[in-house]
Design a protein around this motif. Structure first.
Motif, PDB file in Angstrom:
ATOM      1  N   LYS A  31       0.823  -1.214   0.000  1.00  0.00           N
ATOM      2  CA  LYS A  31       0.000   0.000   0.000  1.00  0.00           C
ATOM      3  C   LYS A  31       0.858   1.265   0.000  1.00  0.00           C
ATOM      4  N   GLY A  32       2.049   1.155  -0.528  1.00  0.00           N
ATOM      5  CA  GLY A  32       2.911   2.322  -0.691  1.00  0.00           C
ATOM      6  C   GLY A  32       3.498   2.846   0.604  1.00  0.00           C
ATOM      7  N   GLU A  33       4.069   4.046   0.514  1.00  0.00           N
ATOM      8  CA  GLU A  33       4.706   4.653   1.682  1.00  0.00           C
ATOM      9  C   GLU A  33       3.689   4.901   2.789  1.00  0.00           C
ATOM     10  N   GLY A  34       2.472   5.330   2.415  1.00  0.00           N
ATOM     11  CA  GLY A  34       1.448   5.559   3.432  1.00  0.00           C
ATOM     12  C   GLY A  34       1.078   4.280   4.144  1.00  0.00           C
ATOM     13  N   GLY A  35       1.049   3.175   3.410  1.00  0.00           N
ATOM     14  CA  GLY A  35       0.762   1.892   4.038  1.00  0.00           C
ATOM     15  C   GLY A  35       1.854   1.481   5.013  1.00  0.00           C
ATOM     16  N   VAL A  36       3.092   1.757   4.666  1.00  0.00           N
ATOM     17  CA  VAL A  36       4.205   1.439   5.575  1.00  0.00           C
ATOM     18  C   VAL A  36       4.082   2.288   6.843  1.00  0.00           C
ATOM     19  N   ARG A  37       3.749   3.558   6.670  1.00  0.00           N
ATOM     20  CA  ARG A  37       3.582   4.431   7.843  1.00  0.00           C
ATOM     21  C   ARG A  37       2.461   3.897   8.746  1.00  0.00           C
ATOM     22  N   THR A  38       1.345   3.511   8.125  1.00  0.00           N
ATOM     23  CA  THR A  38       0.217   2.975   8.901  1.00  0.00           C
ATOM     24  C   THR A  38       0.601   1.671   9.598  1.00  0.00           C
ATOM     25  N   PHE A  39       1.382   0.859   8.911  1.00  0.00           N
ATOM     26  CA  PHE A  39       1.878  -0.393   9.486  1.00  0.00           C
ATOM     27  C   PHE A  39       2.585  -0.103  10.815  1.00  0.00           C
ATOM     28  N   PHE A  40       3.500   0.864  10.809  1.00  0.00           N
ATOM     29  CA  PHE A  40       4.244   1.187  12.028  1.00  0.00           C
ATOM     30  C   PHE A  40       3.329   1.783  13.105  1.00  0.00           C
ATOM     31  N   GLU A  41       2.379   2.604  12.693  1.00  0.00           N
ATOM     32  CA  GLU A  41       1.441   3.179  13.672  1.00  0.00           C
ATOM     33  C   GLU A  41       0.673   2.081  14.397  1.00  0.00           C
ATOM     34  N   ASN A  42       0.242   1.071  13.650  1.00  0.00           N
ATOM     35  CA  ASN A  42      -0.539  -0.007  14.256  1.00  0.00           C
ATOM     36  C   ASN A  42       0.329  -0.943  15.099  1.00  0.00           C
ATOM     37  N   LEU A  43       1.575  -1.132  14.697  1.00  0.00           N
ATOM     38  CA  LEU A  43       2.507  -1.902  15.531  1.00  0.00           C
ATOM     39  C   LEU A  43       2.713  -1.197  16.870  1.00  0.00           C
ATOM     40  N   ASP A  44       2.920   0.112  16.823  1.00  0.00           N
ATOM     41  CA  ASP A  44       3.125   0.885  18.048  1.00  0.00           C
ATOM     42  C   ASP A  44       1.875   0.861  18.934  1.00  0.00           C
ATOM     43  N   ALA A  45       0.708   0.954  18.310  1.00  0.00           N
ATOM     44  CA  ALA A  45      -0.543   0.945  19.079  1.00  0.00           C
ATOM     45  C   ALA A  45      -0.713  -0.361  19.839  1.00  0.00           C
ATOM     46  N   GLN A  46      -0.180  -1.441  19.285  1.00  0.00           N
ATOM     47  CA  GLN A  46      -0.305  -2.744  19.918  1.00  0.00           C
ATOM     48  C   GLN A  46       0.916  -3.087  20.765  1.00  0.00           C
ATOM     49  N   ASN A  47       1.925  -2.176  20.789  1.00  0.00           N
ATOM     50  CA  ASN A  47       3.193  -2.447  21.479  1.00  0.00           C
ATOM     51  C   ASN A  47       3.804  -3.764  21.014  1.00  0.00           C
ATOM     52  N   MET A  48       3.761  -3.976  19.710  1.00  0.00           N
ATOM     53  CA  MET A  48       4.319  -5.194  19.121  1.00  0.00           C
ATOM     54  C   MET A  48       5.738  -4.919  18.604  1.00  0.00           C
ATOM     55  N   PRO A  49       6.746  -5.600  19.148  1.00  0.00           N
ATOM     56  CA  PRO A  49       8.106  -5.454  18.626  1.00  0.00           C
ATOM     57  C   PRO A  49       8.197  -5.975  17.193  1.00  0.00           C
ATOM     58  N   TYR A  50       9.123  -5.418  16.418  1.00  0.00           N
ATOM     59  CA  TYR A  50       9.241  -5.791  15.009  1.00  0.00           C
ATOM     60  C   TYR A  50      10.714  -5.741  14.589  1.00  0.00           C
TER      61      TYR A  50
END
Length: 392
Positions: A165-184
């Motif tokens: 989903k492009g650069e915006g999708g990557v940004r959203t990916f990180f936002e959702n990882l942070d919201a869940q406190n999921m290490p990556y």
């Protein structure tokens, strides 16, 4: 007799008496002694002392020997590091409002490991992008919540769908990882984020984690983007391994590589397995082929061992046109540390199967519990992964 003579006679008698007294008391002379600190002693003291003073004997010096330092006790610790294969949500799965039911039967197994990694292949960005499946995925963010609750401790996000989903999708990916406190690991917000080494601490055992992908389906981040995707590159891998190797006891690497739907590794995988072995990696978990592939142990000229699971298959996915892609597994290695000595061994694969139940829901099961319903059984899994692995 004159008074003078009388006086002289008297003095002579007195002198004679004194002389006699002195002679008679010569034996007592040793009794007259001076004690340090006393200034006055009289003859009376000497004459009245008729017995020898007892000899003073110095008390022996007591020497307390220090107790010897106890020998250092090397604490022995053993942990099991594990990884599941692809979590790739096709559209029929992406519509689930909750995945708890899908993982309920396998969750106890997932939670039995000391640390569990997953390849979150479909981007969980459905809160900002319409849900979609193949070829460009958009999954609901609650997949992160539900795999975490089931037992996943960290996700690798270096795979060919990261930039769907492009650069915006990557940004959203990180936002959702942070919201869940999921290490990556494997893709990063910026260079500063990439410079933070992913080190897993289990007691005194430190495990470093790296991840790479062969590509992103021809999609790339725009120039100037702060985001970083770890692509497989020999010089990059060597530099990354060198940077973290001395900080950890064990180094594990996730590699998104190989040919899809092929049950054996290819030359590309073997080449990079050797690169990782020579560089100093200890464990390699492979993903992308969507089916199981063999386990092999590589030993370098310097006698360094690298345990390679070439592909873990799908963990939760529904590629219905390839039935064997419904069989996957949780690969794990036992790590033991005693003092400065670290050993890695006992390769294991707990096979899994994705099945559609009577209520229409797809669920993951330990294969041993559902062999009668599954497309393949444990004997088939053993033939694929090889005899060096314990398969359950």
């Amino acid at each position: 007799m004159s008074k003078l003579n009388q006086t002289l006679l008297g003095m002579w008698i007195i002198s004679l008496a004194v002389l006699v007294f002195v002679v008679m008391n010569l034996d007592n002379e040793s009794e007259i002694h001076v004690v340090e600190g006393q200034m006055n002693h009289t003859v009376e003291n000497a004459t009245n002392n008729t017995s020898k003073a007892p000899t003073q004997v110095a008390e022996p010096e007591i020497v307390i020997e220090p107790e010897p330092e106890p020998e250092p006790v090397n604490k022995k610790e053993t942990v099991r590091l594990a990884m599941i294969g692809d979590v790739l949500l096709h559209y029929r799965l992406a519509q689930y409002k909750d995945f708890t039911s899908s993982f309920a039967s396998v969750a106890p197994l997932m939670q039995s490991y000391d640390y569990l990694i997953a390849n979150q292949e479909s981007p969980p960005v459905g809160n900002k992008y319409a849900l979609s499946g193949y070829p460009q995925f958009s999954s609901p963010p609650h997949i992160l919540r539900d795999i975490q609750q089931a037992g996943v401790d960290l996700v690798t996000i270096a795979n060919n769908h990261t930039v769907d989903k492009g650069e915006g999708g990557v940004r959203t990916f990180f936002e959702n990882l942070d919201a869940q406190n999921m290490p990556y690991v494997g893709a990063y917000k910026n260079q500063e984020d990439k410079n933070v080494h992913r080190i897993i601490e289990l007691g005194s055992i430190k495990i470093g984690m790296l991840a790479y992908t062969y590509g992103t389906n021809g999609l790339y981040l725009p120039k100037g983007s702060p985001f970083i995707i770890n692509y497989i590159d020999e010089s990059r891998i060597k530099a990354d391994v060198e940077a973290i190797r001395n900080e950890v006891d064990v180094l594990a690497v996730s590699m998104h590589w190989g040919s899809e739907y092929v049950y054996g590794e290819n030359d590309y995988q073997r080449h990079y397995a050797k690169v990782l072995n020579d560089a100093g990696a200890d464990i390699v978990f492979g993903t992308h082929p969507h089916v199981l592939q063999p386990y092999k142990k590589w030993v370098s000229e310097a006698q360094h061992e690298t345990h390679v699971f070439y592909s873990l298959g799908n963990f939760f996915s529904t590629i219905l046109t390839v039935p064997n892609s419904m069989i996957g597994g949780i690969a794990s290695m036992e790590i033991t540390k005693e003092g400065d000595n670290v050993t890695i061994g006992s390769p294991r694969l707990d096979a899994t199967s994705v099945l559609k139940d009577a209520d229409g829901i797809y669920r993951v099961y330990p294969l041993k519990d559902v062999e009668a319903r599954s497309v393949k059984n444990l004997e088939w899994v053993k033939k694929v992964v090889g005899s060096e692995v314990s398969v359950y």
